[in-house]
Design a protein around this motif. Structure first.
Motif, short mmCIF file in Angstrom:
data_model
loop_
_atom_site.label_atom_id
_atom_site.label_comp_id
_atom_site.label_asym_id
_atom_site.label_seq_id
_atom_site.Cartn_x
_atom_site.Cartn_y
_atom_site.Cartn_z
N ALA A 196 1.05 -1.04 -0.48
CA ALA A 196 0.01 -0.07 0.01
C ALA A 196 1.06 1.09 0.11
CB ALA A 196 -1.36 0.38 1.06
N LEU A 235 -2.82 5.23 2.18
CA LEU A 235 -3.32 5.34 3.39
C LEU A 235 -3.79 6.39 3.53
CD1 LEU A 235 -1.71 3.17 6.35
CD2 LEU A 235 -3.56 2.90 4.40
N GLU A 280 -9.10 1.73 5.85
CA GLU A 280 -8.34 1.62 6.60
C GLU A 280 -8.46 0.92 7.30
OE1 GLU A 280 -3.97 3.13 8.54
OE2 GLU A 280 -5.14 4.87 7.68
N VAL A 322 3.53 -1.12 4.23
CA VAL A 322 2.70 0.39 4.13
C VAL A 322 3.50 1.69 4.00
CG1 VAL A 322 0.43 -0.85 4.51
CG2 VAL A 322 2.50 0.89 6.17
N GLN A 334 3.48 5.18 5.64
CA GLN A 334 2.97 5.36 6.91
C GLN A 334 2.81 7.03 7.14
OE1 GLN A 334 1.22 4.08 9.56
NE2 GLN A 334 0.50 5.96 9.87
#
Length: 295
Positions: A179, A183, A191, A210, A212
């Motif tokens: 991802a 996000l 999410e 991911v 973040q």
């Protein structure tokens, strides 16, 4: 904040952010010391013919750069981010994972760029119009995937997991999920559902990485976000959710994943990229998280 409803193409809404990322990769590709080489990135930009010009080389970026050099900063960040996730996939497949899912794949060309081990299947999930545009350009370039590539044309706000299963994804098998740049565009409940779904379908030995976001409210107040709106022709602030939510790494830990994470700035320095004050500010907004599921 709520995302723009409906389906977008490559020059509207979130689609044009994918095009901006491709432009950044193209710029990096033409550097003398590139962290990544993407032979298709410039072709995507040219084919899209965006309403506001997007550079594909350092020279073009210098011409279009405003007083803050936004395109130069953006390409520097995207180069580091792309290289990190390239290496993530190579690590996961190096340990035997043969099922890969790229969520919100946009104009990602990893299926064509990376040396995938024999037997690897790469699933790309994104909006139908985005994937359709991408395929047209790749066909024009005569591109051949280095693994088995399957596209999943579905909105991630819809029942994307059913579409993934329908395309041949095998639940319970070791899988490497990504991802990247996703996000911030999801509300907190979406999410949580995304991470729960990944957990549900991931077998032992699975990986997840991911990007973040960190302190989204501060980022949205940054003047450079307004500059992006001007240069890309889209108001980034209208697309991003800054609601309070748990960090993805905390959610994954609660689901039993083993977590490591690294700041984008530290990754850049590890790759030998020196950060001045402007770059340091840009790299401060993200951490890169890797989760592993042992059982």
């Amino acid at each position: 904040m709520t995302s723009t409803p409906g389906e977008w193409d490559i020059v509207t809404s979130v689609g044009i952010t994918a095009l901006g990322v491709a432009a950044a990769r193209a710029i990096e590709t033409h550097r003398e010391d590139p962290l990544v080489s993407d032979p298709y990135a410039a072709s995507f930009v040219r084919a899209a013919n965006p309403p506001n010009p997007m550079p594909t080389t350092p020279a073009e970026a210098a011409v279009l750069a405003d007083h803050q050099g936004l395109w130069v900063l953006n390409s520097a960040y995207m180069a580091v981010r792309t290289r990190f996730f390239d290496e993530y996939f190579l690590r996961a497949t190096g340990e035997g994972v043969r099922q890969v899912v790229i969520l919100a794949a946009g104009l990602d060309s990893r299926a064509f760029r990376l040396a995938w081990p024999s037997g690897t299947t790469i699933y790309e999930v994104d909006q139908p119009k985005v994937l359709g545009f991408k395929q047209d350009v790749l066909d024009e370039q005569g591109a051949t995937a280095r693994g088995t590539r399957r596209t999943i044309p579905v909105d991630l706000r819809d029942n994307w997991s059913a579409a993934l299963l329908g395309a041949g994804f095998v639940p319970g098998e070791p899988t490497a999920w990504l991802a990247e740049g996703l996000l911030p565009y999801l509300p907190p409940d979406a999410e949580q559902l995304l991470l729960d779904t990944i957990d549900k379908y991931s077998g032992p030995g699975s990986w997840l990485s991911v990007e973040q976001p960190v302190d989204m409210a501060r980022m949205l107040d940054d003047a450079q976000v307004g500059d992006v709106a001007t240069q890309w022709g889209v108001d980034i602030r209208s697309l991003i959710h800054d609601d309070d939510r748990p960090d993805a790494k905390d959610t994954l830990r609660s689901l039993g994943w083993e977590i490591s994470d690294e700041s984008a700035a530290d990754v850049a320095r590890r790759y030998g990229r020196n950060l001045d004050d402007e770059l340091d500010r840009m790299f401060a907004v993200s951490r890169y998280v890797i989760g592993r599921r042992s059982q």
